[in-house]
Every structure is written in structure tokens, then in C-alpha cells.
Design an enzyme around this catalytic site. Structure first.
Site, PDB file in Angstrom:
ATOM      1  N   HIS A   1     -22.672  70.656 -28.910  1.00 40.30           N
ATOM      2  CA  HIS A   1     -22.621  70.883 -30.361  1.00 40.30           C
ATOM      3  C   HIS A   1     -24.043  70.994 -30.922  1.00 40.30           C
ATOM      4  O   HIS A   1     -25.035  70.716 -30.243  1.00 40.30           O
ATOM      5  CB  HIS A   1     -21.925  69.708 -31.070  1.00 40.30           C
TER       6      HIS A   1
ATOM      7  N   HIS B   1     -16.226  74.062 -30.878  1.00 40.25           N
ATOM      8  CA  HIS B   1     -15.714  75.039 -31.849  1.00 40.25           C
ATOM      9  C   HIS B   1     -15.374  76.375 -31.169  1.00 40.25           C
ATOM     10  O   HIS B   1     -15.251  76.450 -29.949  1.00 40.25           O
ATOM     11  CB  HIS B   1     -16.691  75.207 -33.013  1.00 40.25           C
TER      12      HIS B   1
ATOM     13  N   GLU C   1     -22.690  77.824 -35.110  1.00 37.45           N
ATOM     14  CA  GLU C   1     -22.725  76.757 -34.105  1.00 37.45           C
ATOM     15  C   GLU C   1     -21.912  77.148 -32.867  1.00 37.45           C
ATOM     16  O   GLU C   1     -22.316  76.865 -31.738  1.00 37.45           O
ATOM     17  CB  GLU C   1     -22.181  75.454 -34.696  1.00 37.45           C
TER      18      GLU C   1
ATOM     19  N   GLU D   1     -25.377  66.582 -29.715  1.00 37.45           N
ATOM     20  CA  GLU D   1     -25.764  67.357 -30.900  1.00 37.45           C
ATOM     21  C   GLU D   1     -27.220  67.758 -30.655  1.00 37.45           C
ATOM     22  O   GLU D   1     -28.135  66.937 -30.728  1.00 37.45           O
ATOM     23  CB  GLU D   1     -25.656  66.503 -32.163  1.00 37.45           C
TER      24      GLU D   1
HETATM   25 ZN    ZN Z   1     -19.851  70.696 -33.777  1.00 37.93          ZN
END
Ligand code: ZN
Length: 329
Positions: free
Chosen positions: A211, A119, A156, A293
């Protein structure tokens, strides 16, 4: 992650081979943790220095740029050792050959790692741009997504960039050349297609996209996403499925060790590994690549870790150790 990578239902985690959980092959885990305790303490002390007086959780401080990118020897290498002002210099001192720049040393010397901070903090203000559809070979998807936040607003994209800087420093300390897909130096993006292309064009030996997840409270832990075998348009992962799994297993095992986090309790069947065929960043990669993640930003206990600079340092170290294991042998 999220939205771009809308979560598969929990049962889809069964795509991971249940007979090959990463932790069953690491019977020395407990011994390793004990042996590494002094190193972990040293790392913590370093983190305290880097982060200032301690963890405030919501106000991550920028790291000093590339504080360990060069060894003192590299940074200060000078041709010859004769003081240039010495009157005796030319006559009696044999000419000293000019040394070539010191080659990078360490287990990752000669290796290129691409680190992809998931992102972009600017994506929230550029939804029209990031909503553009891009071709991921097997279909079309949004160029990029906003990512998630903790309940208190820690983005994030802030998390992924912070961990990526720490990861870059750890990898460079091992001799790697590190390329970031972006450095928060652009208003939005890059698109997932460009993120994949950067890894491909760098001829990366390994690529990691960083992430954190955004699912319901009570869902906890980390997972590593591996590319499924896909073929369509520009997507063909047949050559990277195998090495990417090895990369992912190495990262999962080391991440668990350095952070003390458990594999996700909401998908992956407790392996910390999930295979997906819907992520452009994986489908379009021609180099070994995984996503990680690191935890669930919407769970208070996970969020307390994700917002801690000390924990993020451990996370980066675990990812780096996994890459060293994959590339350095
Ligand atoms: Zn993400």
C-alpha cells in the site's frame, strides 16, 4: 490505503513496543549501505533498462511479465544433449537419462509468498460493489476501497500493482513460489476477505500487502502494519502475531536500507512499525502477514519517490530482502 484502514490517531502508534525499535539492532546499517552501493548501482541500471528512458513519474510502464521467473537453465532445459538429427545418435551414444526439471534454487526454494497489491484501479468505477459489507470476524467492513492518489492523479492501485510485480520478480529470483491476490485482471476487488483467504489457502510462508498512505502533506515516510492479537468469528491471530512482527521488522529494516526512506514521522513513534486490530486482511490471516505503507502519496516529496520507477524498484527489493531474511535465515 485509507478509508478501509482509516488512520489511527498519531498517538495510537504507541502500541508499538518502544523498547524494540528495529534500527537499534542494526548497528551495521552504515557499513551495509556502503557495501551494497555497487549492487544498488547495478539495480539502478537494470531499472533503467526495464523502465525505458527514465522516470516520467505519471506514466508507469508495465513491466515485462515474469522476466526473471525462470533461470535460463530451467527455461531451456532439454532432455539429453545428443543432436536428434545425428546419424550416429542411437548406436554408439549411451542413453542419456531425462533430467527432472531443475528444482528452484535460492534461499526461498520451497517457500510460498503471497503478494497482495492493495486496492484495484477499477474500484473507483465500482463503488457499489466494493462498499458491500464483509465479515472480518471482529466486525464488518467494506469489501474493498478505492485507495488514494497523488495530487496529480497517480493511483495507489497503480503503485501497489507495479511494486508487486517487481517484488514477485525479486522473490522468484530467490527461488520462491509467488502468488498474487490479483493481477488487475478483474474489474474490482478482490474483497479483503478473499485477499486473506488466498494467503491462507496457498499455505503461504509469508504474506505482504502493498500500500501507500494518503494523509496530510508533511507527513512522510513508510510504516509496516503488524496484526494485533484479535479473536472473534473467523478471526484469530494468536498464532501469527509473533512471526508477523519478525517479518515486519525484517521488512522495515531492509526497506529503509534500500530506499533511504525514514520511518513514518506521523505514527509509530519513529519505529516504522504500527500494530492494528481493524484490518480484515490481517485479522483473517492464518499465515504470517504484514501490510507496508510505502510512503505518503499526498506529500510532494514522498510522491516524487512513489512515482519514480527507480525508487519503486528499490522499494520492492527492500521488501524482498526482508522476506528473505525472515524465511531464508
Ligand atoms: Zn491502501
Amino acid at each position: 490505503m485509507r478509508k478501509d484502514d482509516s488512520a489511527p490517531p498519531p498517538e495510537s502508534g504507541s502500541s508499538v513496543s518502544p523498547d524494540r525499535p528495529w534500527f537499534t539492532r542494526r548497528s551495521t546499517l552504515v557499513v551495509g549501505v556502503a557495501a551494497l552501493a555497487p549492487a544498488a548501482l547495478a539495480g539502478w541500471v537494470l531499472t533503467q533498462v526495464l523502465a525505458g528512458s527514465g522516470s516520467d513519474g505519471q506514466q508507469p510502464r508495465p513491466l515485462p511479465a515474469s522476466h526473471s521467473s525462470l533461470s535460463p537453465g530451467q527455461r531451456d532445459a532439454k532432455p539429453g544433449s545428443t543432436p536428434s538429427g545425428s546419424p550416429a545418435a542411437g548406436a554408439s551414444t549411451p542413453a542419456t537419462p531425462v533430467p527432472a526439471p531443475a528444482p528452484a534454487k535460492g534461499p526461498l526454494a520451497g517457500k510460498t509468498v503471497v503478494v497482495d497489491p492493495g486496492h484495484n484501479t477499477g474500484n473507483f468505477k465500482h463503488t457499489d460493489e466494493i462498499d458491500q459489507q464483509v465479515d472480518i470476524g471482529t466486525g464488518h467492513k467494506e469489501c474493498d476501497t478505492t485507495g488514494t492518489t497523488t495530487n496529480s492523479g497517480y493511483m495507489e492501485a497503480e503503485f501497489t500493482y507495479d511494486v508487486s510485480l517487481r517484488l514477485r520478480a525479486a522473490l522468484e529470483a530467490q527461488g520462491a513460489k509467488v502468488v498474487l491476490t490479483h493481477q488487475q485482471d478483474r474489474p474490482w476487488g478482490p474483497c479483503i476477505t478473499e485477499r486473506a483467504r488466498i494467503g491462507n489457502e496457498a499455505n503461504a510462508d509469508a504474506v505482504v500487502s502493498v500500500h501507500a498512505d494518503g494523509v496530510s502533506a508533511g507527513s512522510r515516510g513508510f510504516h509496516v502494519i503488524l496484526p494485533a492479537k484479535v479473536k472473534g468469528g473467523a478471526a484469530d491471530t494468536s498464532k501469527i502475531v509473533g512471526p508477523s512482527r519478525e517479518l515486519g521488522e525484517r521488512i522495515a529494516g531492509n526497506f529503509a536500507r534500500t530506499t533511504g526512506s525514514a520511518p513514518a514521522n506521523y505514527l509509530g513513534g519513529g519505529t516504522g512499525l504500527v500494530v492494528r486490530d481493524d484490518l480484515g486482511g490481517l485479522n483473517l490471516s492464518t499465515r504470517p502477514k504484514v501490510f507496508i505503507e510505502c510512503g505518503n502519496m499526498r506529500d510532494a516529496k514522498d510522491a516524487a519517490q512513489l512515482t519514480s520507477p527507480e525508487w519503486r524498484q528499490k522499494a520492492a527489493q527492500g521488501i524482498a530482502d526482508g522476506i528473505v531474511g525472515f524465511l531464508g535465515g
